[in-house]
Design a protein around this motif. Structure first.
Motif, short mmCIF file in Angstrom:
data_model
loop_
_atom_site.label_atom_id
_atom_site.label_comp_id
_atom_site.label_asym_id
_atom_site.label_seq_id
_atom_site.Cartn_x
_atom_site.Cartn_y
_atom_site.Cartn_z
N VAL A 37 0.88 -1.27 0.22
CA VAL A 37 0.08 0.09 -0.10
C VAL A 37 0.92 1.29 0.00
O VAL A 37 0.82 2.21 -0.87
CB VAL A 37 -1.05 -0.06 1.23
N LEU A 38 1.92 1.22 0.98
CA LEU A 38 2.69 2.66 1.09
C LEU A 38 3.78 2.75 -0.15
O LEU A 38 3.97 4.02 -0.62
CB LEU A 38 3.59 2.52 2.30
N PHE A 39 4.32 1.70 -0.57
CA PHE A 39 5.44 1.75 -1.62
C PHE A 39 5.13 1.51 -3.23
O PHE A 39 5.74 1.58 -4.01
CB PHE A 39 6.64 1.22 -1.24
N MET A 40 4.16 0.51 -3.31
CA MET A 40 3.71 -0.13 -4.52
C MET A 40 2.31 0.30 -4.98
O MET A 40 1.90 -0.56 -6.11
CB MET A 40 4.06 -1.71 -4.49
N LYS A 41 1.79 1.12 -4.34
CA LYS A 41 0.57 1.87 -4.95
C LYS A 41 -0.47 0.72 -5.06
O LYS A 41 -1.26 0.62 -5.97
CB LYS A 41 0.81 2.54 -6.29
N GLU A 42 -0.46 -0.12 -4.10
CA GLU A 42 -1.44 -1.14 -4.23
C GLU A 42 -2.73 -0.75 -3.27
O GLU A 42 -2.34 0.29 -2.41
CB GLU A 42 -1.20 -2.31 -3.60
N PRO A 43 -3.82 -0.93 -3.83
CA PRO A 43 -5.04 -0.29 -3.16
C PRO A 43 -5.37 -0.92 -1.77
O PRO A 43 -5.25 -2.32 -1.40
CB PRO A 43 -6.23 -0.58 -4.17
N LEU A 44 -5.76 0.02 -0.83
CA LEU A 44 -6.16 -0.61 0.45
C LEU A 44 -7.84 -0.33 0.90
O LEU A 44 -8.30 0.55 1.12
CB LEU A 44 -5.48 -0.12 1.62
N SER A 45 -8.42 -1.56 0.74
CA SER A 45 -9.90 -1.23 0.75
C SER A 45 -10.27 -1.86 2.33
O SER A 45 -9.35 -2.23 3.13
CB SER A 45 -10.54 -2.27 0.09
N ALA A 46 -11.61 -1.41 2.76
CA ALA A 46 -11.66 -1.74 3.98
C ALA A 46 -11.81 -3.16 4.31
O ALA A 46 -11.66 -3.49 5.46
CB ALA A 46 -13.38 -1.25 4.26
N ALA A 47 -12.05 -4.11 3.40
CA ALA A 47 -12.16 -5.36 3.55
C ALA A 47 -10.75 -5.79 3.42
O ALA A 47 -10.65 -6.99 4.45
CB ALA A 47 -12.86 -6.31 2.24
#
Length: 104
Positions: free
Chosen positions: A69-79
């Motif tokens: 999430v922080l460095f590879m721009k992967e999304p962070l959903s609530a799930a």
């Protein structure tokens, strides 16, 4: 903790290795996983194997998601956040149960 850190570094470098076609990231992957297993083996002298592996894999997974999430721009959903919290809760529960059962 050293085992978890080594595994997380190796896993993070895995993407950069581009299928083991880039030398430096590939060496980081191999060294990281080697050190991860070595440090895990040392922890097994004092921690039951199930607990040690659950802690290493659970916290390692949570850290990799955080790095993604922080460095590879992967999304962070609530799930996804909820799932990570469940993993951490499971690790805490295993540690609590392990400590309780050894006193019996």
């Amino acid at each position: 903790m050293l085992s978890i850190l080594a595994d997380v570094i190796a896993t993070a470098a895995l993407k950069s290795s581009e299928g083991f076609t880039r030398l430096v990231p590939t060496l980081i992957v191999l060294l990281g996983y080697g050190l991860g297993f070595y440090f895990l083996s040392l922890s097994l002298k004092v921690i039951p194997v199930g607990t040690a592996y659950a802690v290493a894999s659970g916290l390692g997974t949570a850290l990799i998601v955080l790095l993604g999430v922080l460095f590879m721009k992967e999304p962070l959903s609530a799930a996804k956040l909820g799932a990570i919290l469940l993993i951490v809760a499971g690790v805490v529960a295993l540690n609590a149960l392990d400590g309780h059962s050894s006193k019996s």
